[in-house]
Design a protein around this motif. Structure first.
Motif, PDB file in Angstrom:
ATOM      1  N   PRO A  22      -6.743   2.733   1.002  1.00  0.00           N
ATOM      2  CA  PRO A  22      -8.151   2.561   0.628  1.00  0.00           C
ATOM      3  C   PRO A  22      -8.359   1.283  -0.172  1.00  0.00           C
ATOM      4  CG  PRO A  22      -7.434   4.824   0.225  1.00  0.00           C
ATOM      5  CD  PRO A  22      -6.210   4.036   0.570  1.00  0.00           C
ATOM      6  N   GLY A  23      -9.564   0.762  -0.108  1.00  0.00           N
ATOM      7  CA  GLY A  23      -9.897  -0.425  -0.878  1.00  0.00           C
ATOM      8  C   GLY A  23      -9.487  -1.727  -0.227  1.00  0.00           C
ATOM      9  N   GLY A  24      -9.094  -1.682   1.038  1.00  0.00           N
ATOM     10  CA  GLY A  24      -8.804  -2.919   1.745  1.00  0.00           C
ATOM     11  C   GLY A  24      -7.396  -3.441   1.590  1.00  0.00           C
ATOM     12  N   LEU A  25      -6.450  -2.620   1.109  1.00  0.00           N
ATOM     13  CA  LEU A  25      -5.068  -3.065   1.011  1.00  0.00           C
ATOM     14  C   LEU A  25      -4.413  -3.001   2.383  1.00  0.00           C
ATOM     15  CD1 LEU A  25      -2.728  -3.884  -0.941  1.00  0.00           C
ATOM     16  CD2 LEU A  25      -2.048  -1.481  -0.864  1.00  0.00           C
ATOM     17  N   ILE A  26      -3.843  -4.132   2.822  1.00  0.00           N
ATOM     18  CA  ILE A  26      -3.135  -4.228   4.093  1.00  0.00           C
ATOM     19  C   ILE A  26      -1.784  -4.850   3.781  1.00  0.00           C
ATOM     20  CG2 ILE A  26      -3.181  -5.152   6.441  1.00  0.00           C
ATOM     21  CD1 ILE A  26      -6.223  -5.400   6.148  1.00  0.00           C
ATOM     22  N   GLN A  27      -0.682  -4.214   4.222  1.00  0.00           N
ATOM     23  CA  GLN A  27       0.612  -4.647   3.707  1.00  0.00           C
ATOM     24  C   GLN A  27       1.753  -4.489   4.697  1.00  0.00           C
ATOM     25  OE1 GLN A  27       1.797  -2.081   0.460  1.00  0.00           O
ATOM     26  NE2 GLN A  27       1.515  -0.219   1.646  1.00  0.00           N
ATOM     27  N   ASP A  28       2.817  -5.232   4.421  1.00  0.00           N
ATOM     28  CA  ASP A  28       4.138  -4.946   4.942  1.00  0.00           C
ATOM     29  C   ASP A  28       4.895  -4.297   3.800  1.00  0.00           C
ATOM     30  OD1 ASP A  28       6.845  -4.948   5.615  1.00  0.00           O
ATOM     31  OD2 ASP A  28       6.670  -6.741   6.846  1.00  0.00           O
ATOM     32  N   ASP A  29       5.118  -2.992   3.912  1.00  0.00           N
ATOM     33  CA  ASP A  29       5.725  -2.232   2.823  1.00  0.00           C
ATOM     34  C   ASP A  29       7.241  -2.149   2.971  1.00  0.00           C
ATOM     35  OD1 ASP A  29       5.494  -0.837   0.442  1.00  0.00           O
ATOM     36  OD2 ASP A  29       5.306   1.113   1.408  1.00  0.00           O
ATOM     37  N   SER A  30       7.816  -3.080   3.736  1.00  0.00           N
ATOM     38  CA  SER A  30       9.267  -3.080   3.919  1.00  0.00           C
ATOM     39  C   SER A  30       9.935  -4.275   3.246  1.00  0.00           C
ATOM     40  CB  SER A  30       9.614  -3.095   5.416  1.00  0.00           C
ATOM     41  OG  SER A  30       9.288  -4.345   6.004  1.00  0.00           O
ATOM     42  N   VAL A  31       9.182  -5.053   2.504  1.00  0.00           N
ATOM     43  CA  VAL A  31       9.721  -6.287   1.927  1.00  0.00           C
ATOM     44  C   VAL A  31      10.819  -5.984   0.912  1.00  0.00           C
ATOM     45  CG1 VAL A  31       9.175  -8.378   0.628  1.00  0.00           C
ATOM     46  CG2 VAL A  31       7.563  -7.496   2.324  1.00  0.00           C
ATOM     47  N   THR A 277      -7.368  12.191  -2.728  1.00  0.00           N
ATOM     48  CA  THR A 277      -7.152  12.976  -1.518  1.00  0.00           C
ATOM     49  C   THR A 277      -8.399  13.772  -1.166  1.00  0.00           C
ATOM     50  OG1 THR A 277      -4.797  13.169  -2.077  1.00  0.00           O
ATOM     51  CG2 THR A 277      -5.663  14.711  -0.447  1.00  0.00           C
ATOM     52  N   VAL A 278      -9.002  14.380  -2.168  1.00  0.00           N
ATOM     53  CA  VAL A 278     -10.237  15.140  -1.945  1.00  0.00           C
ATOM     54  C   VAL A 278     -11.349  14.219  -1.445  1.00  0.00           C
ATOM     55  CG1 VAL A 278     -12.060  16.458  -3.098  1.00  0.00           C
ATOM     56  CG2 VAL A 278      -9.664  16.955  -3.590  1.00  0.00           C
ATOM     57  N   ALA A 279     -11.449  13.025  -2.036  1.00  0.00           N
ATOM     58  CA  ALA A 279     -12.505  12.092  -1.636  1.00  0.00           C
ATOM     59  C   ALA A 279     -12.353  11.671  -0.176  1.00  0.00           C
ATOM     60  CB  ALA A 279     -12.496  10.868  -2.547  1.00  0.00           C
ATOM     61  N   VAL A 280     -11.115  11.382   0.248  1.00  0.00           N
ATOM     62  CA  VAL A 280     -10.888  11.013   1.645  1.00  0.00           C
ATOM     63  C   VAL A 280     -11.200  12.196   2.559  1.00  0.00           C
ATOM     64  CG1 VAL A 280      -9.135  10.348   3.337  1.00  0.00           C
ATOM     65  CG2 VAL A 280      -9.212   9.213   1.114  1.00  0.00           C
ATOM     66  N   GLY A 317      -3.144   6.000   2.040  1.00  0.00           N
ATOM     67  CA  GLY A 317      -3.184   5.778   0.602  1.00  0.00           C
ATOM     68  C   GLY A 317      -3.161   7.052  -0.216  1.00  0.00           C
ATOM     69  N   VAL A 318      -3.232   8.214   0.441  1.00  0.00           N
ATOM     70  CA  VAL A 318      -3.150   9.480  -0.293  1.00  0.00           C
ATOM     71  C   VAL A 318      -2.013  10.361   0.205  1.00  0.00           C
ATOM     72  CG1 VAL A 318      -5.590   9.461  -0.917  1.00  0.00           C
ATOM     73  CG2 VAL A 318      -4.888  10.605   1.191  1.00  0.00           C
ATOM     74  N   SER A 319      -1.538  10.108   1.434  1.00  0.00           N
ATOM     75  CA  SER A 319      -0.437  10.918   1.958  1.00  0.00           C
ATOM     76  C   SER A 319       0.917  10.422   1.493  1.00  0.00           C
ATOM     77  CB  SER A 319      -0.456  10.923   3.499  1.00  0.00           C
ATOM     78  OG  SER A 319      -0.024   9.678   4.022  1.00  0.00           O
ATOM     79  N   PHE A 320       0.976   9.219   0.916  1.00  0.00           N
ATOM     80  CA  PHE A 320       2.261   8.590   0.647  1.00  0.00           C
ATOM     81  C   PHE A 320       3.038   9.239  -0.489  1.00  0.00           C
ATOM     82  CE2 PHE A 320      -0.217   6.691  -2.654  1.00  0.00           C
ATOM     83  CZ  PHE A 320       0.683   6.297  -3.635  1.00  0.00           C
ATOM     84  N   MET A 321       2.400  10.118  -1.286  1.00  0.00           N
ATOM     85  CA  MET A 321       3.115  10.700  -2.420  1.00  0.00           C
ATOM     86  C   MET A 321       2.501  12.034  -2.804  1.00  0.00           C
ATOM     87  SD  MET A 321       3.999   8.913  -6.128  1.00  0.00           S
ATOM     88  CE  MET A 321       5.070   7.677  -5.378  1.00  0.00           C
ATOM     89  N   SER A 322       3.337  12.906  -3.355  1.00  0.00           N
ATOM     90  CA  SER A 322       2.862  14.190  -3.864  1.00  0.00           C
ATOM     91  C   SER A 322       2.047  13.976  -5.139  1.00  0.00           C
ATOM     92  CB  SER A 322       4.041  15.114  -4.161  1.00  0.00           C
ATOM     93  OG  SER A 322       4.770  15.382  -2.975  1.00  0.00           O
ATOM     94  N   ASN A 323       1.017  14.792  -5.310  1.00  0.00           N
ATOM     95  CA  ASN A 323       0.075  14.571  -6.402  1.00  0.00           C
ATOM     96  C   ASN A 323       0.731  14.626  -7.782  1.00  0.00           C
ATOM     97  OD1 ASN A 323      -1.960  14.399  -4.487  1.00  0.00           O
ATOM     98  ND2 ASN A 323      -2.583  16.524  -4.713  1.00  0.00           N
ATOM     99  N   LYS A 324       1.549  15.655  -8.028  1.00  0.00           N
ATOM    100  CA  LYS A 324       2.156  15.812  -9.350  1.00  0.00           C
ATOM    101  C   LYS A 324       3.160  14.701  -9.641  1.00  0.00           C
ATOM    102  CE  LYS A 324       1.557  20.821  -9.799  1.00  0.00           C
ATOM    103  NZ  LYS A 324       2.257  22.132  -9.968  1.00  0.00           N
ATOM    104  N   LEU A 325       3.857  14.255  -8.620  1.00  0.00           N
ATOM    105  CA  LEU A 325       4.802  13.162  -8.811  1.00  0.00           C
ATOM    106  C   LEU A 325       4.062  11.872  -9.159  1.00  0.00           C
ATOM    107  CD1 LEU A 325       7.717  12.113  -8.651  1.00  0.00           C
ATOM    108  CD2 LEU A 325       7.379  11.772  -6.195  1.00  0.00           C
TER     109      LEU A 325
END
Length: 404
Positions: A22-31, A277-280, A317-325
């Motif tokens: 969300p928010g327009g972030l576009i990335q290569d997350d393997s760097v 997550t709720v907002a999405v 942007g919301v599935s990448f991590m568990s909320n409590k973590l």
């Protein structure tokens, strides 16, 4: 060399398929993975270029074998088409370390969340082949494990070494959701949980000052006024390790590289990821309600396109991590007190041309130069850096139940 304590840690991961947020972030997350892997590869003297690839529509497998003998395999959920298989064979001779770039240049784009499963599966097979290559080269020195999460099958590996005469542990993590889905990156950064936590314990990385290597990204906020590709050093001064951050900033400056420094980048905001997550989900439900009452074909097409955009751009942007973590380790997976983050920002003009960031050898070499220069700087202030760890360190063991 002791098997219990490292002076400094270096951690990089590949968030397989984590290209949009969300928010327009576009990335290569393997760097980060590529840089950490490159450091280890140089030490071990091994070749991670692709020797052969099998892409089989009948068995639905993508199997990558490197010159160094490593193997990575993945199976996209909806299968490999014969056309995709022909394209995938073009990766022979490419460097598997550049896993997302190779996937993009082979199949055009990489999207997670089940949108483009084949390209994500190819990226995963490439990344895992690198870790397997390093392990096959030095199984007694380079230690390897597998993510122990129900959805994931990424390989994680690391080793102890000396960098500029400093006792250092280097860790490379593949966060791969099986079947070309994802991203689920509960084990990104220097998060020490589950099988990764056990490996980090063996490498002596649980409490040491750590450089966390991240991605190459366009940020709608930070990239807007950039005139050139720029390194970004991020830390939360009251939660992370400011000594590590300052060493990264000063090293980049000394090398003459453009660098931005943010010391308020990762505030603790409990419940933020749950709220996101709720907002999405609410935006998806609103679009679905419009589809439910749509009468015209044109209306249905427009709503379907919006649903696809939400899944493609927002859900990652919301599935990448568990909320409590997330409440503890925040966006980049940082054990409080231990670390700071180094990444790369691209310009608006760069994105307009390339559409998605692609990793280049120069990016990896420059980031390695910063790391190599930062390690002795951290070592020179090691007592101060360790004092920060002792003051701010937070044991993650109460969150162990999140890792299945």
């Amino acid at each position: 060399m002791s098997e219990t304590v490292a002076s400094i840690g270096i951690a990089g991961h590949a968030g397989i398929g984590h290209t949009l947020c969300p928010g327009g972030l576009i990335q290569d997350d393997s760097v980060g993975f590529a840089v950490a892997g490159s450091i280890i590869r140089e030490i071990l003297g091994v070749d991670t270029h692709v020797k052969s690839v099998e892409a089989d529509p009948d068995s639905n497998t993508i199997r990558v074998t490197t010159v160094g003998g490593g193997v990575g395999q993945s199976s996209p959920r909806r299968g490999v088409t014969p056309s995709e298989a022909r394209l995938i064979h073009n990766i022979e001779g490419r460097d598997a370390l550049f896993c997302q770039t190779v996937a993009i240049e082979t199949l055009g784009r990489v999207y997670g969340q089940g949108v483009l499963e084949t390209s994500v599966a190819l990226e995963a097979a490439l990344a895992n082949s690198v870790i397997d290559t390093l392990h096959r080269k030095a199984p007694g020195r380079f230690h390897m494990t597998v993510e122990n999460q129900a959805t994931n099958s990424g390989l994680i590996g690391g080793m102890r070494t000396d960098i500029n005469s400093v006792n250092t542990s280097v860790l490379a993590t593949v966060n791969e959701s099986s079947s070309g889905l994802g991203p689920n990156e509960d084990l990104e950064g220097n998060v020490a949980l589950g099988s990764k936590g056990e490996l980090m314990k063996k490498l002596g990385m649980l409490r040491c000052p750590t450089i966390v290597l991240e991605g190459k990204a366009y940020s709608s906020v930070l990239s807007e006024n950039l005139k050139q590709t720029t390194f970004l050093v991020r830390v939360q001064r009251d939660l992370d390790n400011i000594v590590v951050a300052e060493a990264l900033r000063d090293s980049a400056t000394e090398l003459g590289y453009p660098v931005l420094f943010l010391d308020d980048a990762f505030p603790r905001n409990e419940g933020a990821l749950r709220q996101g997550t709720v907002a999405v989900a609410e935006r998806i439900m609103e679009a679905a309600e419009r589809l439910k009452v749509a009468e015209l074909g044109s209306e249905k097409v427009a709503v379907a396109a919006e649903l696809a955009r939400l899944v493609r751009h927002e859900v990652g942007g919301v599935s990448f991590m568990s909320n409590k973590l997330y409440d503890v380790v925040r966006a980049c997976g940082l054990i409080p007190g231990t670390s700071a983050v180094l990444s790369i920002l691209v310009t608006k003009e760069y994105l307009a041309h390339w559409k998605m960031p692609v990793l280049e050898k120069e990016d990896v070499n420059m980031m390695k130069n910063i790391v190599y220069a930062a390690v002795p700087r951290i070592a020179a202030r090691l007592d101060e850096a360790n004092d920060v760890v002792d003051k701010l360190y937070e044991d993650l063991s109460p969150l162990e139940s999140l890792i299945i």
